[in-house]
Design an enzyme around this catalytic site. Structure first.
Site, PDB file in Angstrom:
ATOM      1  N   ASP A 153      -9.302 -12.540  -8.285  1.00 65.30           N
ATOM      2  CA  ASP A 153      -9.406 -12.448  -9.751  1.00 65.30           C
ATOM      3  C   ASP A 153      -8.150 -12.982 -10.441  1.00 65.30           C
ATOM      4  O   ASP A 153      -7.927 -12.724 -11.617  1.00 65.30           O
ATOM      5  CB  ASP A 153      -9.679 -10.997 -10.171  1.00 65.30           C
ATOM      6  CG  ASP A 153      -8.589 -10.035  -9.677  1.00 65.30           C
ATOM      7  OD1 ASP A 153      -7.582 -10.514  -9.102  1.00 65.30           O
ATOM      8  OD2 ASP A 153      -8.748  -8.817  -9.865  1.00 65.30           O
ATOM      9  N   ASP A 179       5.252  -5.503  -3.978  1.00 61.97           N
ATOM     10  CA  ASP A 179       4.441  -4.329  -4.307  1.00 61.97           C
ATOM     11  C   ASP A 179       4.263  -3.415  -3.103  1.00 61.97           C
ATOM     12  O   ASP A 179       4.608  -3.780  -1.969  1.00 61.97           O
ATOM     13  CB  ASP A 179       3.066  -4.765  -4.853  1.00 61.97           C
ATOM     14  CG  ASP A 179       2.449  -5.919  -4.066  1.00 61.97           C
ATOM     15  OD1 ASP A 179       2.866  -6.160  -2.921  1.00 61.97           O
ATOM     16  OD2 ASP A 179       1.541  -6.573  -4.592  1.00 61.97           O
ATOM     17  N   GLU A 226      -3.125  -6.899 -12.155  1.00 63.54           N
ATOM     18  CA  GLU A 226      -4.553  -7.104 -12.297  1.00 63.54           C
ATOM     19  C   GLU A 226      -4.868  -7.761 -13.641  1.00 63.54           C
ATOM     20  O   GLU A 226      -4.006  -7.785 -14.536  1.00 63.54           O
ATOM     21  CB  GLU A 226      -5.252  -5.743 -12.203  1.00 63.54           C
ATOM     22  CG  GLU A 226      -5.040  -5.030 -10.873  1.00 63.54           C
ATOM     23  CD  GLU A 226      -5.904  -5.584  -9.753  1.00 63.54           C
ATOM     24  OE1 GLU A 226      -6.213  -6.792  -9.759  1.00 63.54           O
ATOM     25  OE2 GLU A 226      -6.272  -4.813  -8.857  1.00 63.54           O
ATOM     26  N   HIS A 281      -4.950 -12.274  -9.789  1.00 62.14           N
ATOM     27  CA  HIS A 281      -3.769 -11.415  -9.940  1.00 62.14           C
ATOM     28  C   HIS A 281      -2.622 -11.863  -9.042  1.00 62.14           C
ATOM     29  O   HIS A 281      -2.842 -12.349  -7.935  1.00 62.14           O
ATOM     30  CB  HIS A 281      -4.117  -9.938  -9.707  1.00 62.14           C
ATOM     31  CG  HIS A 281      -4.408  -9.543  -8.293  1.00 62.14           C
ATOM     32  ND1 HIS A 281      -5.673  -9.282  -7.834  1.00 62.14           N
ATOM     33  CD2 HIS A 281      -3.592  -9.336  -7.238  1.00 62.14           C
ATOM     34  CE1 HIS A 281      -5.622  -8.928  -6.561  1.00 62.14           C
ATOM     35  NE2 HIS A 281      -4.368  -8.963  -6.163  1.00 62.14           N
TER      36      HIS A 281
HETATM   37  C1  GLP Z   1      -3.052  -8.050  -2.638  1.00 59.73           C
HETATM   38  C2  GLP Z   1      -1.561  -8.248  -2.881  1.00 59.73           C
HETATM   39  C3  GLP Z   1      -1.261  -9.598  -3.491  1.00 59.73           C
HETATM   40  C4  GLP Z   1      -1.935 -10.698  -2.684  1.00 59.73           C
HETATM   41  C5  GLP Z   1      -3.431 -10.459  -2.701  1.00 59.73           C
HETATM   42  C6  GLP Z   1      -4.212 -11.533  -1.945  1.00 59.73           C
HETATM   43  O1  GLP Z   1      -3.742  -7.665  -3.767  1.00 59.73           O
HETATM   44  N1  GLP Z   1      -1.025  -7.231  -3.730  1.00 59.73           N
HETATM   45  O2  GLP Z   1       0.139  -9.796  -3.521  1.00 59.73           O
HETATM   46  O3  GLP Z   1      -1.621 -11.950  -3.208  1.00 59.73           O
HETATM   47  O4  GLP Z   1      -3.685  -9.202  -2.084  1.00 59.73           O
HETATM   48  O5  GLP Z   1      -4.166 -11.278  -0.586  1.00 59.73           O
HETATM   49  P1  GLP Z   1      -4.676 -12.275   0.522  1.00 59.73           P
HETATM   50  O6  GLP Z   1      -3.583 -13.241   0.752  1.00 59.73           O
HETATM   51  O7  GLP Z   1      -4.913 -11.387   1.719  1.00 59.73           O
HETATM   52  O8  GLP Z   1      -5.923 -12.905   0.024  1.00 59.73           O
END
Ligand code: GLP
Length: 263
Positions: free
Chosen positions: A141, A72, A148, A143
Site C-alpha cells: 500500500d 521500526d 501507513e 508505506h
Molecule cells: C513491513 C516493514 C516495512 C517493509 C514492508 C515490506 O511493513 N515495516 O519496512 O518495507 O514490510 O516488506 P517486504 O520487503 O517483506 O515486502
C-alpha cells in the site's frame, strides 16, 4: 529522484549493497565521525544484507565506524522472538559483521513509555548529526517503515496502528495466522526518513507495482507515503523489472536511458 531499474531482485540486492559500501568508504568514517545508516527489515532487503556480508568478508567494507538505526519494531514482541525486528537484524546482518553493539539502535517495542522511547530515538539521531543514508523497503500500500496510508508526511518517530492490509501481508511470517501478528508498532516517521541526507528505497516484485507507480508517477500524497521521496533532494529507488509493470513505458525508458553507465 533517481530510479535504477535492474533485471531481477538479485541484481537489485547487489547494486544496493555495493552502493552502501561505496558510500561508507567514500565517507571515511572514524569513531568521532561515524557513518549513520538507517536500516529496514522485510524480505526485500534480505539479499542486500547477504551481499553486504560478502563484501565485509572480502574486506571491501568495514562497519567498525558505522552507527545504525532501524526503522521500526513491533510492539509486544521480545527481542528474542523470531519475528521481532531485533531478532531479524541480529540473524540476518548484525552477527555477521563488525558493527559495535553500542552503535546499533533499534526501537524497544517492549517499553512502557512509548513517547519517551520515540523522542530519545530522534534525539540520538540528531546527536550524531543525522542519518547519512536511510534504506527502506515499501509495503504493497506504499508505506515506508510503518507509515501507513494517511500518515503525516512530516511525521516523526511514534506509535502506529497497523492496517489490516499490512497485518495480512506480514502474517506470512507468523504461520499465516493473522491473530499472531502484532497490531501496533513503533516506527520512524516519514519526516524522520526524509531528514536523512540520502534515502534509498528497494522495490521488487509485481506485488509492489502499484506502490511504485504511485511513488514515481503519482502526486505527492499521504495516501502513498513513498511518494514523499519525490521531494527529497537525494532520493533513489532501486527496483526490478517486475515492479515496473504498471509504470508508463516512457517512464521506464527515461530512467533506463538516463541511468545507463552510472553507478
Ligand atoms: C513491513 C516493514 C516495512 C517493509 C514492508 C515490506 O511493513 N515495516 O519496512 O518495507 O514490510 O516488506 P517486504 O520487503 O517483506 O515486502
Amino acid at each position: 529522484m533517481r530510479v535504477i531499474i535492474k533485471d531481477n531482485a538479485d541484481i537489485v540486492s547487489q547494486w544496493a549493497a555495493n552502493y552502501v559500501a561505496y558510500k561508507i568508504n567514500a565517507y571515511k568514517p572514524t569513531p568521532s565521525k561515524p557513518f549513520v545508516l538507517g536500516l529496514p527489515t522485510g524480505s526485500t532487503p534480505l539479499g542486500m544484507y547477504a551481499e553486504l556480508i560478502k563484501l565485509y568478508q572480502a574486506k571491501k567494507v568495514s562497519f567498525e565506524n558505522v552507527v545504525t538505526f532501524n526503522m521500526d519494531e513491533y510492539i509486544g514482541l521480545e527481542p528474542t522472538h523470531p519475528q521481532s525486528y531485533h531478532y531479524f537484524m541480529q540473524e540476518n546482518f548484525f552477527k555477521h559483521v563488525n558493527l559495535k553493539p553500542e552503535n546499533i539502535h533499534l526501537l524497544n517495542g517492549m517499553t512502557r513509555d512509548f513517547a519517551k522511547e520515540c523522542s530519545e530515538y530522534e534525539r540520538e539521531m540528531r546527536k550524531l548529526g543525522g542519518v547519512n543514508l536511510f534504506i527502506g523497503g515499501v509495503g504493497e500500500d506504499g508505506h515506508i517503515a510503518f507509515n501507513e496510508p494517511f500518515s503525516s508526511l512530516t511525521s516523526r518517530t511514534r506509535i502506529k496502528t497497523l492496517t489490516e492490509s499490512t497485518i495480512k501481508a506480514n502474517s506470512r511470517f507468523f504461520d499465516n495466522d493473522i491473530s499472531k501478528v502484532p497490531t501496533m508498532a513503533l516506527t520512524v516517521g516519514v519526516g524522520t526518513i526524509m531528514d536523512a541526507r540520502e534515502v534509498m528505497i528497494l522495490v521488487t516484485g509485481k506485488k509492489k507495482a502499484e506502490a511504485l507507480k504511485h511513488g514515481i508517477e503519482g502526486a505527492v500524497s499521504h495516501v502513498w507515503t513513498i511518494s514523499e521521496l519525490q521531494r527529497h533532494p537525494h532520493g533513489i529507488i532501486v527496483c526490478d523489472k517486475d515492479a515496473t509493470e504498471k509504470l508508463e513505458k516512457s517512464t521506464v525508458e527515461y530512467f533506463l536511458d538516463i541511468e545507463r553507465n552510472k553507478f
